[in-house]
Design a protein around this motif. Structure first.
Motif, mmCIF file in Angstrom:
data_model
loop_
_atom_site.group_PDB
_atom_site.id
_atom_site.type_symbol
_atom_site.label_atom_id
_atom_site.label_comp_id
_atom_site.label_asym_id
_atom_site.label_seq_id
_atom_site.Cartn_x
_atom_site.Cartn_y
_atom_site.Cartn_z
ATOM 1 N N ILE A 55 32.965 -33.957 -2.603
ATOM 2 C CA ILE A 55 32.928 -32.703 -3.350
ATOM 3 C C ILE A 55 31.719 -31.900 -2.892
ATOM 4 C CG2 ILE A 55 32.588 -31.660 -5.618
ATOM 5 C CD1 ILE A 55 34.103 -34.000 -6.813
ATOM 6 N N SER A 56 31.946 -30.636 -2.638
ATOM 7 C CA SER A 56 30.876 -29.712 -2.288
ATOM 8 C C SER A 56 30.831 -28.623 -3.358
ATOM 9 C CB SER A 56 31.152 -29.094 -0.913
ATOM 10 O OG SER A 56 30.175 -28.146 -0.605
ATOM 11 N N TRP A 57 29.647 -28.355 -3.878
ATOM 12 C CA TRP A 57 29.453 -27.320 -4.895
ATOM 13 C C TRP A 57 29.117 -26.033 -4.149
ATOM 14 C CZ3 TRP A 57 30.713 -28.876 -9.689
ATOM 15 C CH2 TRP A 57 30.794 -30.248 -9.896
ATOM 16 N N LEU A 58 30.098 -25.160 -3.985
ATOM 17 C CA LEU A 58 29.974 -24.008 -3.098
ATOM 18 C C LEU A 58 28.936 -22.985 -3.537
ATOM 19 C CD1 LEU A 58 33.704 -23.367 -2.172
ATOM 20 C CD2 LEU A 58 31.976 -24.635 -0.899
ATOM 21 N N ASN A 59 28.739 -22.789 -4.823
ATOM 22 C CA ASN A 59 27.796 -21.755 -5.252
ATOM 23 C C ASN A 59 26.611 -22.330 -6.030
ATOM 24 O OD1 ASN A 59 29.527 -22.289 -7.439
ATOM 25 N ND2 ASN A 59 29.217 -20.271 -8.308
ATOM 26 N N VAL A 69 31.938 -21.557 -11.451
ATOM 27 C CA VAL A 69 31.424 -22.651 -10.639
ATOM 28 C C VAL A 69 32.540 -23.017 -9.660
ATOM 29 C CG1 VAL A 69 30.670 -25.051 -10.639
ATOM 30 C CG2 VAL A 69 29.895 -23.496 -12.447
ATOM 31 N N LEU A 70 32.202 -23.060 -8.374
ATOM 32 C CA LEU A 70 33.182 -23.377 -7.335
ATOM 33 C C LEU A 70 32.892 -24.747 -6.751
ATOM 34 C CD1 LEU A 70 33.038 -19.970 -5.454
ATOM 35 C CD2 LEU A 70 34.847 -20.731 -6.980
ATOM 36 N N LEU A 71 33.881 -25.619 -6.786
ATOM 37 C CA LEU A 71 33.729 -26.902 -6.114
ATOM 38 C C LEU A 71 34.890 -27.106 -5.165
ATOM 39 C CD1 LEU A 71 35.412 -29.623 -7.714
ATOM 40 C CD2 LEU A 71 34.151 -28.414 -9.460
ATOM 41 N N GLU A 72 34.562 -27.699 -4.038
ATOM 42 C CA GLU A 72 35.550 -27.869 -2.984
ATOM 43 C C GLU A 72 35.610 -29.329 -2.570
ATOM 44 O OE1 GLU A 72 36.168 -25.106 0.569
ATOM 45 O OE2 GLU A 72 34.798 -26.625 1.332
ATOM 46 N N SER A 104 38.329 -21.370 -18.145
ATOM 47 C CA SER A 104 39.582 -21.367 -17.395
ATOM 48 C C SER A 104 39.383 -22.115 -16.083
ATOM 49 C CB SER A 104 40.046 -19.935 -17.130
ATOM 50 O OG SER A 104 39.141 -19.272 -16.290
ATOM 51 N N VAL A 105 40.447 -22.733 -15.622
ATOM 52 C CA VAL A 105 40.396 -23.511 -14.384
ATOM 53 C C VAL A 105 41.482 -22.987 -13.455
ATOM 54 C CG1 VAL A 105 40.584 -25.803 -13.355
ATOM 55 C CG2 VAL A 105 39.573 -25.547 -15.630
ATOM 56 N N GLY A 106 41.090 -22.664 -12.235
ATOM 57 C CA GLY A 106 42.039 -22.190 -11.243
ATOM 58 C C GLY A 106 41.839 -22.920 -9.930
ATOM 59 N N MET A 107 42.776 -22.725 -9.029
ATOM 60 C CA MET A 107 42.692 -23.379 -7.729
ATOM 61 C C MET A 107 42.956 -22.371 -6.623
ATOM 62 S SD MET A 107 44.694 -26.907 -8.519
ATOM 63 C CE MET A 107 46.146 -25.996 -8.928
ATOM 64 N N ALA A 108 42.393 -22.647 -5.478
ATOM 65 C CA ALA A 108 42.596 -21.793 -4.305
ATOM 66 C C ALA A 108 42.395 -22.645 -3.055
ATOM 67 C CB ALA A 108 41.636 -20.618 -4.327
ATOM 68 N N LYS A 109 42.597 -22.023 -1.930
ATOM 69 C CA LYS A 109 42.378 -22.682 -0.636
ATOM 70 C C LYS A 109 41.386 -21.848 0.156
ATOM 71 C CE LYS A 109 45.924 -25.698 -0.783
ATOM 72 N NZ LYS A 109 45.869 -27.096 -0.585
ATOM 73 N N ARG A 110 40.469 -22.521 0.828
ATOM 74 C CA ARG A 110 39.543 -21.842 1.730
ATOM 75 C C ARG A 110 40.007 -22.119 3.153
ATOM 76 N NH1 ARG A 110 34.729 -23.059 4.544
ATOM 77 N NH2 ARG A 110 34.792 -25.186 3.754
ATOM 78 N N HIS A 111 40.162 -21.067 3.923
ATOM 79 C CA HIS A 111 40.586 -21.186 5.316
ATOM 80 C C HIS A 111 39.338 -21.153 6.195
ATOM 81 C CE1 HIS A 111 44.803 -20.745 4.225
ATOM 82 N NE2 HIS A 111 44.365 -19.875 3.333
ATOM 83 N N HIS A 142 39.932 -25.885 -3.265
ATOM 84 C CA HIS A 142 38.806 -25.827 -4.174
ATOM 85 C C HIS A 142 39.238 -25.403 -5.570
ATOM 86 C CE1 HIS A 142 38.361 -21.682 -2.412
ATOM 87 N NE2 HIS A 142 38.096 -21.369 -3.655
ATOM 88 N N VAL A 143 38.367 -25.725 -6.522
ATOM 89 C CA VAL A 143 38.612 -25.489 -7.940
ATOM 90 C C VAL A 143 37.590 -24.469 -8.423
ATOM 91 C CG1 VAL A 143 38.658 -26.567 -10.225
ATOM 92 C CG2 VAL A 143 39.434 -27.850 -8.233
ATOM 93 N N MET A 144 38.046 -23.542 -9.267
ATOM 94 C CA MET A 144 37.167 -22.540 -9.864
ATOM 95 C C MET A 144 37.176 -22.732 -11.371
ATOM 96 S SD MET A 144 38.762 -19.421 -7.638
ATOM 97 C CE MET A 144 40.387 -20.004 -8.079
ATOM 98 N N CYS A 145 36.025 -23.034 -11.944
ATOM 99 C CA CYS A 145 35.888 -23.178 -13.394
ATOM 100 C C CYS A 145 35.094 -21.975 -13.878
ATOM 101 C CB CYS A 145 35.154 -24.464 -13.746
ATOM 102 S SG CYS A 145 35.973 -25.942 -13.134
ATOM 103 N N SER A 146 35.689 -21.181 -14.776
ATOM 104 C CA SER A 146 35.057 -19.931 -15.207
ATOM 105 C C SER A 146 34.936 -19.854 -16.718
ATOM 106 C CB SER A 146 35.875 -18.729 -14.734
ATOM 107 O OG SER A 146 35.966 -18.697 -13.336
ATOM 108 N N ALA A 147 33.813 -19.321 -17.159
ATOM 109 C CA ALA A 147 33.582 -19.018 -18.573
ATOM 110 C C ALA A 147 33.116 -17.572 -18.650
ATOM 111 C CB ALA A 147 32.527 -19.948 -19.161
ATOM 112 N N TRP A 148 33.353 -16.940 -19.772
ATOM 113 C CA TRP A 148 32.957 -15.556 -19.963
ATOM 114 C C TRP A 148 31.637 -15.462 -20.695
ATOM 115 C CZ3 TRP A 148 35.400 -11.904 -17.395
ATOM 116 C CH2 TRP A 148 36.687 -12.175 -16.924
#
Length: 152
Positions: A28-32, A79-82, A123-130, A139-145
């Motif tokens: 796991i890499s913590w991107l930000n 928070v972005l983790l990959e 909220s939890v979302g997913m994406a791909k990094r090219h 990678h996974v994006m966990c977001s709070a407002w």
């Protein structure tokens, strides 16, 4: 459900078979994150052919803030983790948000509580990094407002 927390973490692909569950957590890499966060606890549960991974970390994460409606403004803290396991590699990871209903926000350690009110849900979302034309990483994006507290 089988608790995989006491399992070995090393794996050699030349020995064959699948890697142990704990091996995936090492990728796991913590991107930000300003620096790798401190892991307060993590748990891996095997459920059928799937692995369920829970983690709580403490750290500083960089997010670009924009002021749209100053002095009252709502921002998304993400928070972005990959998983550094390419989809095209020998150990691809398929992510799912089907068991994220228990994700929550720990408001006790929020460093900007004097300026912002942190929301209770995440909220939890997913994406791909090219990374390359031949390599993609999930990678996974966990977001709070957060809501900016008025200064008056």
């Amino acid at each position: 459900l089988l608790d995989m927390n006491a399992e070995q973490v090393s794996w050699n692909p030349h020995q064959g078979g699948l890697p142990p569950a704990r091996w995936y957590a090492q990728h796991i890499s913590w991107l930000n994150a300003l620096e790798p966060p401190s892991v307060l606890w993590n748990k891996i549960i095997k459920s059928g052919n799937d692995l369920r991974f829970s983690i709580e970390v403490q750290g500083e994460f960089v997010v670009h803030f924009e002021c749209y409606d100053f002095p009252i403004d709502i921002q998304s803290l993400t928070v972005l983790l990959e998983f550094q396991l390419a989809d095209e590699g020998i150990t691809p990871v398929e992510l799912s948000t089907s068991h994220t209903q228990d994700v929550d926000v720990n408001r006790q350690n929020f460093a900007w509580e004097n300026e912002y009110e942190l929301g209770l849900s995440m909220s939890v979302g997913m994406a791909k990094r090219h990374a390359l034309s031949t390599r993609t990483y999930p990678h996974v994006m966990c977001s709070a407002w957060v809501l900016r507290n008025p200064f008056y």
